[in-house]
Design a protein around this motif. Sequence first.
Motif, mmCIF file in Angstrom:
data_model
loop_
_atom_site.group_PDB
_atom_site.id
_atom_site.type_symbol
_atom_site.label_atom_id
_atom_site.label_comp_id
_atom_site.label_asym_id
_atom_site.label_seq_id
_atom_site.Cartn_x
_atom_site.Cartn_y
_atom_site.Cartn_z
ATOM 1 N N GLY A 222 32.072 23.367 32.772
ATOM 2 C CA GLY A 222 33.044 23.294 33.865
ATOM 3 C C GLY A 222 32.583 23.959 35.163
ATOM 4 N N LYS A 227 34.489 24.225 38.808
ATOM 5 C CA LYS A 227 35.673 24.983 38.391
ATOM 6 C C LYS A 227 35.487 26.459 38.739
ATOM 7 C CE LYS A 227 37.712 24.279 34.440
ATOM 8 N NZ LYS A 227 37.896 24.081 32.979
ATOM 9 N N THR A 229 37.337 28.800 37.107
ATOM 10 C CA THR A 229 37.563 29.519 35.841
ATOM 11 C C THR A 229 37.241 28.587 34.684
ATOM 12 O OG1 THR A 229 39.869 28.805 35.720
ATOM 13 C CG2 THR A 229 39.460 30.942 36.756
ATOM 14 N N GLY A 230 37.026 29.180 33.521
ATOM 15 C CA GLY A 230 36.763 28.359 32.339
ATOM 16 C C GLY A 230 37.136 29.123 31.096
ATOM 17 N N HIS A 231 37.067 28.432 29.931
ATOM 18 C CA HIS A 231 37.391 29.165 28.696
ATOM 19 C C HIS A 231 36.131 29.836 28.151
ATOM 20 C CE1 HIS A 231 35.576 26.173 26.030
ATOM 21 N NE2 HIS A 231 35.858 26.984 25.027
ATOM 22 N N ASP A 232 34.967 29.393 28.670
ATOM 23 C CA ASP A 232 33.701 29.995 28.259
ATOM 24 C C ASP A 232 32.673 29.789 29.362
ATOM 25 O OD1 ASP A 232 32.924 27.350 28.199
ATOM 26 O OD2 ASP A 232 32.314 27.328 26.107
ATOM 27 N N ASP A 234 28.745 28.197 29.816
ATOM 28 C CA ASP A 234 27.725 27.413 29.116
ATOM 29 C C ASP A 234 26.413 27.411 29.904
ATOM 30 O OD1 ASP A 234 29.784 26.042 27.215
ATOM 31 O OD2 ASP A 234 30.548 25.559 29.205
ATOM 32 N N MET A 286 26.375 16.420 19.981
ATOM 33 C CA MET A 286 26.341 17.514 20.938
ATOM 34 C C MET A 286 25.609 18.740 20.410
ATOM 35 S SD MET A 286 27.831 16.596 23.641
ATOM 36 C CE MET A 286 27.850 18.203 24.393
ATOM 37 N N TRP A 399 26.135 17.948 28.820
ATOM 38 C CA TRP A 399 26.791 19.250 28.776
ATOM 39 C C TRP A 399 27.537 19.612 30.042
ATOM 40 C CZ3 TRP A 399 27.717 22.963 25.166
ATOM 41 C CH2 TRP A 399 27.241 22.663 23.882
ATOM 42 N N THR A 400 27.489 18.742 31.032
ATOM 43 C CA THR A 400 28.223 19.046 32.265
ATOM 44 C C THR A 400 29.693 18.647 32.120
ATOM 45 O OG1 THR A 400 26.239 18.959 33.624
ATOM 46 C CG2 THR A 400 28.312 18.545 34.752
ATOM 47 N N SER A 402 33.208 16.297 32.419
ATOM 48 C CA SER A 402 34.166 16.783 31.441
ATOM 49 C C SER A 402 34.045 16.043 30.102
ATOM 50 C CB SER A 402 35.587 16.584 31.980
ATOM 51 O OG SER A 402 35.862 15.186 32.067
ATOM 52 N N GLU A 406 32.282 12.363 29.575
ATOM 53 C CA GLU A 406 31.191 12.123 28.623
ATOM 54 C C GLU A 406 31.546 10.987 27.661
ATOM 55 O OE1 GLU A 406 28.415 13.546 28.973
ATOM 56 O OE2 GLU A 406 29.026 15.087 30.404
HETATM 57 N N1 DCT Z 1 31.359 18.438 25.493
HETATM 58 C C1 DCT Z 1 31.595 17.109 25.126
HETATM 59 N N2 DCT Z 1 32.336 16.838 24.034
HETATM 60 C C2 DCT Z 1 32.850 17.835 23.299
HETATM 61 C C3 DCT Z 1 32.633 19.174 23.655
HETATM 62 C C4 DCT Z 1 31.886 19.451 24.771
HETATM 63 O O1 DCT Z 1 31.134 16.194 25.775
HETATM 64 N N3 DCT Z 1 33.572 17.524 22.232
HETATM 65 C C5 DCT Z 1 30.567 18.725 26.688
HETATM 66 C C6 DCT Z 1 31.334 18.507 27.939
HETATM 67 C C7 DCT Z 1 31.591 19.854 28.498
HETATM 68 C C8 DCT Z 1 30.533 20.731 27.867
HETATM 69 O O2 DCT Z 1 30.153 20.076 26.676
HETATM 70 C C9 DCT Z 1 30.986 22.130 27.634
HETATM 71 O O3 DCT Z 1 32.136 22.151 26.797
HETATM 72 P P1 DCT Z 1 33.357 23.087 27.106
HETATM 73 O O4 DCT Z 1 32.888 24.440 27.452
HETATM 74 O O5 DCT Z 1 34.296 22.963 25.950
HETATM 75 O O6 DCT Z 1 34.035 22.350 28.335
HETATM 76 P P2 DCT Z 1 34.185 22.805 29.847
HETATM 77 O O7 DCT Z 1 34.340 21.550 30.624
HETATM 78 O O8 DCT Z 1 33.066 23.712 30.219
HETATM 79 O O9 DCT Z 1 35.567 23.550 29.837
HETATM 80 P P3 DCT Z 1 35.860 25.088 30.176
HETATM 81 O O10 DCT Z 1 35.731 25.180 31.654
HETATM 82 O O11 DCT Z 1 37.232 25.363 29.711
HETATM 83 O O12 DCT Z 1 34.841 25.902 29.453
#
Ligand code: DCT
Length: 459
Positions: A222, A227, A229-232, A234, A286, A399-400, A402, A406
């Motif tokens: 994210g 973004k 903020t995020g939940h993690d 990466d 993934m 991995w980008t 959303s 994807e």
């Molecule tokens: N991803 C995906 N399918 C999944 C899980 C993840 O395509 N089932 C990809 C897309 C986003 C990336 O991996 C990182 O995953 P998250 O951290 O869950 O998503 P985020 O967009 O970074 O959300 P947040 O900002 O809440 O961390």
Amino acid sequence: LLDIVWYTESMHAGIPVIILDRHRLQEREKPGLELTVVSVPSYACQRHTPLLHHNTILTDALSILAENAELSENEGRGVAFRRAAALLKSLPQEVRGAEQLRGLPCLGEHSLRVIKEVLEDGVSHEVETTTHSEQFKAMKALTGIFGVGAKTADRWFREGIHTPSNLQRSGHTLNRAQRAGLKYYDELNLPVTKPEAVAIGQIVERAVHAVLPGAEMTLIGGFRRGKQTGHDVDFLITHPDEGREEGLMPKVVSWLEAQGFLLYQKTTGNSYLESKEGPARPASNMDRFERCFSIFRLSTDNEGREIQTGREIQTGEGPQTYSPTLTNTDPHTHSDTHPHSKTDSHPLPQTLVVVGDHAQKVSWVLGNSQCSGPRSWRAVRVDLVVSPYSQFAFALLGWTGSKLFERELRRWAIHEKAMTLSSHALYDRKRMQYLRASSEEEIFAHLGLEYIPPCDRNA
Ligand code: DCT
Ligand code: MG
């Protein structure tokens, strides 16, 4: 017969979008335009979807229903709501009446019903019922524990466990991830801010360079999409000399552990082998890279640097406070997480005290006045991924996010182009060959799609 009030060729993947104003002809004096979007592409990966858009009230409602469907393991229904929300996010204007949506793709009967209700009454009955339902609240709280998925949460819910505190008291045997998830529950459910992500990036980069000079690291997920903020957090790591990245993760993890940066980690090796996988493998793989799921111990004043809280704290004089929603009642867990905690079983509220003028510096302390002593760190979920250089562009794209973007890319690839896309490779099923790429732009080109920059992949 119709006035054209808005026209662009660049807004939606090169497909002209025409917004027409019928009202202007019929009732010129009436305020509010009746807008009809004539042509919007149906795959989210063909559209530009910015982070900030014009239809938040509608997309918030649909997202709750999507989340509820996902928690009930009804994937199809969840995706349908997500697609409808993504469509609304990509529109260039606010929707004011359901008639404006006529002819638009991705809006199923159910989503349209919800949208209509929100437009007419301000709220959707179904959304209200969902947010107030015990099951939804419990499932959200339980899946909010790191290491707990919908299946496990549902089993616990049926046993009468509705909250992390209930779980703690239940005596259930938890795995290592779940134990860590419970221990750092409050903090892991606080959004991670961009400055925190940047600070963690600097530490991880130091680790990576210490064990493999020349390695490259990119902030993904994210935060790469803009973004705040995020939940993690990466990160994707690679090295220009293919092969040098092999076995990198355990070394990075050892370095971080030796410095006391990791509260929890689980590393998995790279299990992807193109020759073995074959193109017939499912497109979603993934987690086959060398990968580390971790809980990071982020000091709020690493090397004297200050970390801003991205959170808007209440205004007012003196120290400002923020109280997380859940209180931790397990004295053992609590004393570990918060060294100065009381060891009784009363819920101990945690308070984030903001020191300084404009929330520049944060420290965690216990809200209880008997327990003083600031805590100068917080727990943050961090995901590290290592990719071979030749797969880097695919890993970066995959991995980008959303997540929906994807999913749509993979759907477009298979249904429209007879290609299989994963975070490792793109395979052309007709020509029976892998299509190489060293940038995201090249992958979009192989797929016959206009390039969508990360900031517009917020579907
Ligand atoms: N991803 C995906 N399918 C999944 C899980 C993840 O395509 N089932 C990809 C897309 C986003 C990336 O991996 C990182 O995953 P998250 O951290 O869950 O998503 P985020 O967009 O970074 O959300 P947040 O900002 O809440 O961390
Ligand atoms: Mg993320």
